[in-house]
Design an enzyme around this catalytic site. Structure first.
Site, short mmCIF file in Angstrom:
data_model
loop_
_atom_site.label_atom_id
_atom_site.label_comp_id
_atom_site.label_asym_id
_atom_site.label_seq_id
_atom_site.Cartn_x
_atom_site.Cartn_y
_atom_site.Cartn_z
NE ARG A 97 -4.22 -1.32 -0.13
CZ ARG A 97 -4.31 -2.28 -0.93
NH1 ARG A 97 -3.45 -2.59 -1.78
NH2 ARG A 97 -5.51 -2.92 -0.91
CD GLU A 115 -3.09 3.00 -5.68
OE1 GLU A 115 -4.26 2.43 -6.01
OE2 GLU A 115 -2.22 2.51 -5.05
CG HIS A 153 -3.34 -0.78 -7.20
ND1 HIS A 153 -3.90 -0.29 -6.07
CD2 HIS A 153 -3.14 -2.11 -6.83
CE1 HIS A 153 -3.95 -1.15 -5.09
NE2 HIS A 153 -3.69 -2.36 -5.54
C1 DGY Z 1 -5.83 -5.91 -3.01
O1 DGY Z 1 -6.41 -6.93 -3.29
O2 DGY Z 1 -5.79 -5.46 -1.82
C2 DGY Z 1 -5.33 -5.19 -4.21
O3 DGY Z 1 -4.30 -4.39 -4.00
C3 DGY Z 1 -6.65 -4.64 -5.08
O4 DGY Z 1 -7.31 -4.12 -4.27
#
Ligand code: DGY
Length: 317
Positions: A236, A265, A283
């Site tokens: 993250r 984001e 991402h």
């Molecule tokens: C997750 O599953 O946490 C990925 O980052 C996409 O949301």
């Protein structure tokens, strides 16, 4: 039972949901506004959001009808779990099914950063490549280097397995406790973050986002890393202080970085955009067709259990 799916999901999953339930889909896939999410809390029984929806306390206070938030994705730091819990709303996620895809992407970033792949492609496309040369765009090998995993859950372990068995890296990891699974990659446990940072040639982040891990990789952590090492983030964006990272990349403290996630984001920190030695992906961690379908089916399994009054397979609150 009325269900709201906030973004487009893979076709097969949307069909499976629609075959069983009264579902409202978001056919144009435009992220819903905060106001739409607030209203949805009073109009639906189940909300199926993704990482692109901020389900904060204000949204959760928006209405009393939603009883389940079935998140499409494993990370849930975009949902105020305490606020949901206080209202008796169950929350589920989709663990397990995106482990391989995310670990694959961590290795993609590792290879791209250490072998300067983004930089090379930009040079070629700009017509600036003058031909092969012994000193042209030389990167760094992975074989024999130390991968330091911060967090050693499913995705950390899968990344370490690829790096160790596929690329000959040694594995070190920082976690709350020593993990027996580390023996499969001959991994060394570091209970102290600064010590892990000091021995790693590549540091890869595999911890959840949220208040507990916010800015864990700050200026002091970056200074504790080996000079000329690399940082990889598929976890993250909030875990990293990006101004401090940009400075470390400019000064040569870090040789490079590979990032897939950002704090707000789809905005990407301005300070990174002009730097050649950072790979920036949008991402994509779980973005392969098989995984995205499996994530949807996993969310569906939670909705089905909820509808049947059975325990959720993947409860997070
Ligand atoms: C997750 O599953 O946490 C990925 O980052 C996409 O949301």
């Amino acid at each position: 039972m009325r269900i709201l799916v906030t973004r487009r999901w893979p076709q097969a999953v949307e069909k499976a949901l629609a075959d069983k339930f009264d579902v409202t889909f978001n056919s144009d896939d435009k992220p819903l506004s905060k106001n739409d999410l607030v209203k949805a809390m009073g109009e639906f029984d189940v909300l199926c959001p993704t990482v692109s929806d901020a389900i904060d306390a204000e949204v959760i206070a928006g209405g009393d009808r939603v009883r389940l938030i079935a998140n499409y994705g494993v990370g849930f730091d975009h949902i105020d779990i305490a606020a949901a819990k206080a209202k008796g709303i169950a929350v589920s996620n989709t663990p397990g099914v995106l482990t391989d895809a995310t670990a694959d992407l961590a290795l993609t970033l590792m290879l791209m950063a250490t072998r300067r792949a983004g930089e090379g492609e930009r040079q070629l496309r700009a017509g600036k490549w003058t031909g092969w040369g012994p000193t042209h765009m030389v990167g760094s090998a992975l074989n024999g280097k130390v991968l330091g995993c911060i967090g050693f859950g499913r995705i950390g372990q899968a990344t370490a397995a690829r790096a160790h068995h596929g690329f000959g890296m040694k594995v070190a990891y920082y976690a709350r406790r020593e993990m027996p699974q580390a023996s499969e990659v001959d991994g060394t446990f570091y209970p102290d973050l600064a010590e892990l940072l000091a021995v790693s040639d590549v540091v890869s982040l595999h911890i959840p986002g949220g208040a507990e891990t916010a800015n864990l990789i700050d200026a002091a952590a970056l200074a504790a890393m080996k000079r000329g090492s690399y940082l990889i983030n598929t976890a993250r964006g909030g875990v990293v202080d990006h101004e401090a990272l940009a400075e470390a990349l400019r000064s040569g403290q870090l040789a490079g970085a590979g990032l897939d996630v950002y704090p707000a984001e789809p905005q990407v920190p301005e300070c990174l955009l002009g730097l050649e030695n950072v790979v920036l992906l949008p991402h994509l961690g779980s973005a392969n067709a098989e995984t995205r379908e499996a994530m949807g089916m996993r969310a569906l399994a939670n909705v089905e259990a909820f509808a049947a009054g059975e325990p959720l397979p993947d409860p997070v609150a």
